[in-house]
Design a protein around this motif. Sequence first.
Motif, mmCIF file in Angstrom:
data_model
loop_
_atom_site.group_PDB
_atom_site.id
_atom_site.type_symbol
_atom_site.label_atom_id
_atom_site.label_comp_id
_atom_site.label_asym_id
_atom_site.label_seq_id
_atom_site.Cartn_x
_atom_site.Cartn_y
_atom_site.Cartn_z
ATOM 1 N N ALA A 20 3.580 41.772 -55.979
ATOM 2 C CA ALA A 20 2.040 41.836 -55.739
ATOM 3 C C ALA A 20 1.749 40.420 -55.365
ATOM 4 O O ALA A 20 1.932 39.575 -55.841
ATOM 5 N N CYS A 24 -3.673 41.167 -59.892
ATOM 6 C CA CYS A 24 -4.525 42.231 -60.442
ATOM 7 C C CYS A 24 -5.323 42.233 -61.451
ATOM 8 O O CYS A 24 -5.449 41.135 -62.040
ATOM 9 N N GLY A 25 -6.236 42.993 -61.641
ATOM 10 C CA GLY A 25 -7.221 43.105 -62.870
ATOM 11 C C GLY A 25 -8.297 42.440 -62.525
ATOM 12 O O GLY A 25 -8.547 41.844 -61.323
ATOM 13 N N PHE A 31 -11.323 41.089 -56.478
ATOM 14 C CA PHE A 31 -10.081 41.556 -56.225
ATOM 15 C C PHE A 31 -10.020 41.967 -54.494
ATOM 16 O O PHE A 31 -9.115 41.677 -53.810
ATOM 17 N N HIS A 58 -14.275 51.493 -55.700
ATOM 18 C CA HIS A 58 -12.984 51.875 -56.864
ATOM 19 C C HIS A 58 -13.209 53.189 -57.222
ATOM 20 O O HIS A 58 -14.345 53.812 -57.070
ATOM 21 N N SER A 144 -3.584 49.227 -56.862
ATOM 22 C CA SER A 144 -3.389 47.843 -56.667
ATOM 23 C C SER A 144 -4.309 47.019 -57.508
ATOM 24 O O SER A 144 -3.508 46.077 -57.886
ATOM 25 N N HIS A 145 -5.415 47.161 -57.783
ATOM 26 C CA HIS A 145 -6.086 46.437 -58.568
ATOM 27 C C HIS A 145 -5.631 46.641 -60.200
ATOM 28 O O HIS A 145 -5.747 45.866 -60.989
ATOM 29 N N ASP A 146 -5.241 47.959 -60.593
ATOM 30 C CA ASP A 146 -4.742 48.479 -61.679
ATOM 31 C C ASP A 146 -3.580 47.546 -61.888
ATOM 32 O O ASP A 146 -2.701 47.253 -61.241
ATOM 33 N N CYS A 147 -3.297 47.120 -63.398
ATOM 34 C CA CYS A 147 -2.289 46.260 -63.393
ATOM 35 C C CYS A 147 -1.001 46.933 -64.007
ATOM 36 O O CYS A 147 -0.092 46.251 -64.245
ATOM 37 N N PRO A 150 0.881 47.282 -59.502
ATOM 38 C CA PRO A 150 0.170 46.754 -58.633
ATOM 39 C C PRO A 150 1.322 46.397 -57.141
ATOM 40 O O PRO A 150 1.046 46.386 -56.128
ATOM 41 N N GLU A 151 2.378 45.931 -57.654
ATOM 42 C CA GLU A 151 3.895 45.540 -56.660
ATOM 43 C C GLU A 151 4.103 46.754 -55.785
ATOM 44 O O GLU A 151 4.552 46.731 -54.563
ATOM 45 N N GLN A 154 0.045 47.457 -53.494
ATOM 46 C CA GLN A 154 -0.472 46.581 -52.585
ATOM 47 C C GLN A 154 0.124 46.620 -51.247
ATOM 48 O O GLN A 154 -0.557 46.426 -50.244
#
Length: 392
Positions: A20, A24-25, A31, A58, A144-147, A150-151, A154
Motif C-alpha cells: 500500500a 490507510c485509515g 486519504f 466513501h 483501499s482506505h480500510d486497513c 489496503p495493499e 490500492q
Amino acid sequence: MRHIALASALALTLATPAVAEVACGGNFSSFVKGMKAEAVAQGHDKATVDRFFASVKHSPAAIKADRAQGVFKKSFIDFSRAVISQNRMDNGRHYAAKYKSVFDRIEREYGVSRGVLLAFWALETDYGQVQGNFNTLNSLMTLSHDCRRPELFQPQVFAALELFKHGDFDPATTVGAWAGEIGMVQMLPEDILSNGVDGDGDGHVLLKTSVPDALMSGGKMLQSLGWRAGEPWLQEITVPSNLDWSKTGLETKLTVSQWAQMGVAPRSGSLGAGSLPASVILPMGRHGPAFLAYPNFDVYFEWNQSFVYVTTAAYFATRLEGAPVYNAGNPDAGLNDSQMKQLQTKLQSRGYDVGKIDGILGARTRAAVQAEQARLGLPADAWPTAALLSKL
C-alpha cells in the motif's frame, strides 16, 4: 473472474500483493488527497487525476459486504444442483451458438474451451444480466482506505485510473461487484489492463457491454494463468470399491495411466492422455460423485478458492459441452454447522492447521480429516462423518 473477494466464497489473495502506497485509515477526505498525490507522483497528469477522483465517495455498503461475506457451507451436490439450472443450460446452448465465431477465435488463440467460459459467464453474472450495482471507484477507494487489505485494493484504484485515461472507465457511472470486479466475467482493473482484449474492434475494452470483449478477455486471462490448450480440466469417473482412498484428493497427482491401472474408468467418453498428471477428487466422499481433475483444474483456484465452487464451475463446463449429469451415488451423511466447528476444533487441538473455525470444509480441513481417517483405520476419503467425529 479473478477475485479479491467473492460474495459467496472465501477471500482470494493475489499471488504477488503490492505494498500500500498511501497510509490507510483516518479521515477519508485526507486519504483521497493522499491517493491523488500518489497518482501524480506516479506520473499522471494532475488535471486528469482531479477529474478521476472528483465524484469519489466513501461506501459504507462496500465495508458491510466485505465484513459479511457469505460463508460457503453447502455440499457439492446441494450447491451444484442449485446453480446449474435448466435455464442456465438452455441459455448456455443459445449463447454458444450465437457467439460461435467468438468462441472459435478464443479456442484458436488462447486454447480455452467454450464450455469453460460459458460456465464462468453464467455463474459470474447470469450471462451478463446481473453485473452488480456498486460504484466501482467508490468500492475500491473505500476498501483501499480500510486497513484490512489496503495493499490489495490500492493498486486497483491506479489501474482504474489507467482505464479512465483510455476511455474505458467512468468513475461516476461504472458499477460492478462490491470488491471492484467489472463486467460480464467480473475482472478487476489490473487484470483488465493486463488481459483486456478489444474483441469487437471498436478501439475499447468494455467488459460490461461487449460480449466479444468480455469473452476474449476472459480467455486471454485464463491463458495467462496457465491454462493448457487442448487438455481436459475435469471428468466424471467410476472408482473401484477397493481403491486406496488415501491417494485421493488434490495433494496426490498420479498419471492417468496409473489411475487406470488402479481401476479408475471414465463414466463416459475416454480418459485423457495417459501421461497427464491427475488427481481423483471425491467432493462428498467415496460414496458420492467422483472426478478426475487434470492440470487445468488447478487454474480454477486462481478464480475462487472454494473447493465446492470450483468443482461446480468445472463440472458445469463439462455439462455445457455434453457430459451427462453426474451420478450422485449415496454419500454418507455429512456434518451440520455445529458439528463441523466441533470437528475443526478437535483437529486443531491435535495440531492440524485448519485455518479459522468456521464450519467450512475447506482444503486444510479436508487434508486434516484424511490424515485422521488414515490414522484411525477409516477409509481416508476426506469426507467427515459423525463416526469420525465420535472417534475423535
